[in-house]
Design a protein around this motif. Structure first.
Motif, short mmCIF file in Angstrom:
data_model
loop_
_atom_site.label_atom_id
_atom_site.label_comp_id
_atom_site.label_asym_id
_atom_site.label_seq_id
_atom_site.Cartn_x
_atom_site.Cartn_y
_atom_site.Cartn_z
N ASP A 99 79.13 -46.28 9.62
CA ASP A 99 80.24 -45.37 9.33
C ASP A 99 80.12 -44.12 10.21
OD1 ASP A 99 81.10 -47.11 7.31
OD2 ASP A 99 79.70 -46.20 5.89
N ILE A 100 80.88 -44.07 11.28
CA ILE A 100 80.80 -42.97 12.24
C ILE A 100 82.22 -42.46 12.48
CG2 ILE A 100 80.05 -42.28 14.55
CD1 ILE A 100 78.37 -44.96 14.50
N SER A 101 82.41 -41.16 12.38
CA SER A 101 83.73 -40.59 12.68
C SER A 101 83.66 -39.87 14.02
CB SER A 101 84.18 -39.64 11.57
OG SER A 101 83.31 -38.54 11.49
N LEU A 102 84.80 -39.73 14.68
CA LEU A 102 84.85 -39.19 16.04
C LEU A 102 86.07 -38.32 16.22
CD1 LEU A 102 83.80 -39.40 19.07
CD2 LEU A 102 85.44 -41.28 19.30
N ALA A 103 85.90 -37.19 16.90
CA ALA A 103 87.02 -36.33 17.31
C ALA A 103 86.70 -35.80 18.70
CB ALA A 103 87.21 -35.17 16.33
N CYS A 104 87.61 -36.00 19.65
CA CYS A 104 87.44 -35.51 21.02
C CYS A 104 88.60 -34.58 21.35
CB CYS A 104 87.41 -36.67 22.01
SG CYS A 104 86.06 -37.82 21.74
N ARG A 105 88.29 -33.50 22.09
CA ARG A 105 89.30 -32.49 22.41
C ARG A 105 89.12 -31.98 23.84
NH1 ARG A 105 90.64 -34.45 18.32
NH2 ARG A 105 91.13 -33.46 16.35
N GLN A 106 90.21 -31.46 24.38
CA GLN A 106 90.16 -30.76 25.66
C GLN A 106 89.62 -29.36 25.38
OE1 GLN A 106 93.88 -30.64 27.81
NE2 GLN A 106 93.02 -29.38 29.45
N ILE A 107 88.57 -28.96 26.12
CA ILE A 107 87.96 -27.65 25.92
C ILE A 107 88.02 -26.79 27.18
CG2 ILE A 107 86.43 -28.43 24.07
CD1 ILE A 107 84.18 -28.46 26.27
N GLY A 108 88.73 -27.27 28.18
CA GLY A 108 88.86 -26.55 29.45
C GLY A 108 89.71 -27.38 30.39
N PRO A 109 89.86 -26.94 31.64
CA PRO A 109 90.62 -27.74 32.61
C PRO A 109 89.94 -29.10 32.80
CG PRO A 109 89.94 -25.62 33.57
CD PRO A 109 89.32 -25.72 32.23
N ILE A 110 90.72 -30.17 32.75
CA ILE A 110 90.16 -31.51 32.89
C ILE A 110 90.08 -31.87 34.37
CG2 ILE A 110 90.58 -33.96 32.48
CD1 ILE A 110 91.57 -33.24 29.71
N ARG A 111 88.85 -32.24 34.79
CA ARG A 111 88.58 -32.66 36.16
C ARG A 111 87.73 -33.91 36.13
NH1 ARG A 111 92.16 -29.78 36.84
NH2 ARG A 111 92.17 -27.68 37.66
N PHE A 112 88.18 -34.95 36.82
CA PHE A 112 87.42 -36.19 36.89
C PHE A 112 86.40 -36.08 38.00
CE2 PHE A 112 91.45 -37.20 34.96
CZ PHE A 112 91.08 -38.00 33.89
N TYR A 152 81.82 -47.05 18.11
CA TYR A 152 81.50 -48.23 17.31
C TYR A 152 80.00 -48.46 17.38
CZ TYR A 152 81.07 -50.83 21.69
OH TYR A 152 80.67 -51.26 22.93
N SER A 153 79.52 -49.34 16.54
CA SER A 153 78.10 -49.69 16.61
C SER A 153 78.00 -51.20 16.79
CB SER A 153 77.36 -49.25 15.35
OG SER A 153 77.81 -49.95 14.24
N ASP A 154 76.93 -51.61 17.45
CA ASP A 154 76.71 -53.04 17.64
C ASP A 154 75.24 -53.36 17.49
OD1 ASP A 154 75.61 -52.14 20.00
OD2 ASP A 154 76.93 -53.25 21.31
N ARG A 155 75.01 -54.64 17.32
CA ARG A 155 73.65 -55.17 17.22
C ARG A 155 73.47 -56.18 18.33
NH1 ARG A 155 72.86 -56.96 11.01
NH2 ARG A 155 73.86 -55.17 10.08
N LEU A 156 72.24 -56.63 18.48
CA LEU A 156 71.93 -57.63 19.49
C LEU A 156 72.74 -58.90 19.25
CD1 LEU A 156 70.07 -57.91 21.89
CD2 LEU A 156 68.37 -58.92 20.41
N LYS A 162 83.70 -51.64 12.14
CA LYS A 162 83.99 -50.24 11.82
C LYS A 162 84.00 -49.43 13.12
CE LYS A 162 81.99 -50.47 7.25
NZ LYS A 162 80.99 -49.94 6.34
N ASN A 163 85.07 -48.66 13.29
CA ASN A 163 85.20 -47.87 14.51
C ASN A 163 86.07 -46.66 14.24
OD1 ASN A 163 88.12 -48.36 15.44
ND2 ASN A 163 87.37 -50.41 14.97
N SER A 164 86.12 -45.76 15.18
CA SER A 164 86.98 -44.59 15.11
C SER A 164 87.47 -44.29 16.52
CB SER A 164 86.20 -43.40 14.54
OG SER A 164 87.02 -42.26 14.44
N THR A 165 88.72 -43.84 16.63
CA THR A 165 89.32 -43.59 17.93
C THR A 165 89.86 -42.17 17.98
OG1 THR A 165 89.95 -45.91 18.10
CG2 THR A 165 91.09 -44.39 19.57
N SER A 166 89.76 -41.54 19.14
CA SER A 166 90.30 -40.20 19.34
C SER A 166 90.92 -40.15 20.73
CB SER A 166 89.18 -39.16 19.23
OG SER A 166 89.70 -37.85 19.33
N SER A 167 92.07 -39.47 20.85
CA SER A 167 92.70 -39.37 22.16
C SER A 167 92.84 -37.91 22.59
CB SER A 167 94.06 -40.06 22.20
OG SER A 167 94.72 -39.97 21.00
#
Length: 188
Positions: A99-112, A152-156, A162-167
């Motif tokens: 059980d893992i939750s996720l939140a991703c955000r822009q925190i500055g100018p995005i540069r690849f 997500y989590s995986d095993r061998l 169970k997963n969580s997505t953030s955009s």
């Protein structure tokens, strides 16, 4: 009379030598398997909260961590994971739940920084002594110019559904950031 140097391997009988070599290979594989593998730097612990009280051993907890995307400047993710307490958790022998939750955000100018593949690992962390690991992967939705992160989590042998997505929509950051990069241009 000269002294001849011998190793422990030389002292083994011929039938024992293949067994010793196999044991050495198994030990090397085990070392590689349990070493902490991660794409990003170690996450920063933000805080922990106890969820289950244990009298004589550590409590079960929820822990929130922060990690910066190593390939995309200006994006940070925070995830919360349950951490087992008790003696098994304290010794690192307990298998953590998925059980893992996720939140991703822009925190500055995005540069690849470089080209990336769809579903590339952004972060990995071992969740049990032997077989289970948590992964945060990154992708790009070129139609909407949005970075998509999934945990997500995986095993061998078998993973967990169970997963969580953030955009993270790629937007200008302040008046000086007029040139917005398109994530589709950086997908391999």
């Amino acid at each position: 009379m000269p002294v001849e140097a011998t190793s422990q391997y030389d002292k083994l009988s011929k039938p024992q030598r293949p067994l010793a070599a196999a044991f050495g290979l198994a030990l090397a594989a085990f070392s590689a398997l349990v070493s902490p593998a991660h794409a990003a730097d170690e996450p920063d612990l933000i805080f922990r909260r106890s969820t289950v009280f244990k009298l004589l051993s550590p409590n079960d907890k929820l822990a929130t961590y922060g990690v910066d995307d190593p390939e995309v400047d200006g994006v940070a993710c925070h995830f919360t994971v349950p951490e087992k307490g008790g003696f098994k958790g304290w010794l690192g022998l307990a298998e953590e739940v998925s059980d893992i939750s996720l939140a991703c955000r822009q925190i500055g100018p995005i540069r690849f920084k470089d080209k990336m593949g769809q579903g590339d690992d952004m972060f990995r962390k071992r969740r049990s002594l032997f077989f289970k690991k948590m992964q945060i992967v990154r992708g790009c939705d070129p139609k909407r110019n949005v970075l998509v992160y999934m945990v997500y989590s995986d095993r061998l042998i078998e993973g967990s559904p169970k997963n969580s997505t953030s955009s993270v929509p790629i937007m200008p950051w302040g008046a000086g950031d007029a040139a917005v990069q398109k994530c589709g241009e950086f997908v391999q």
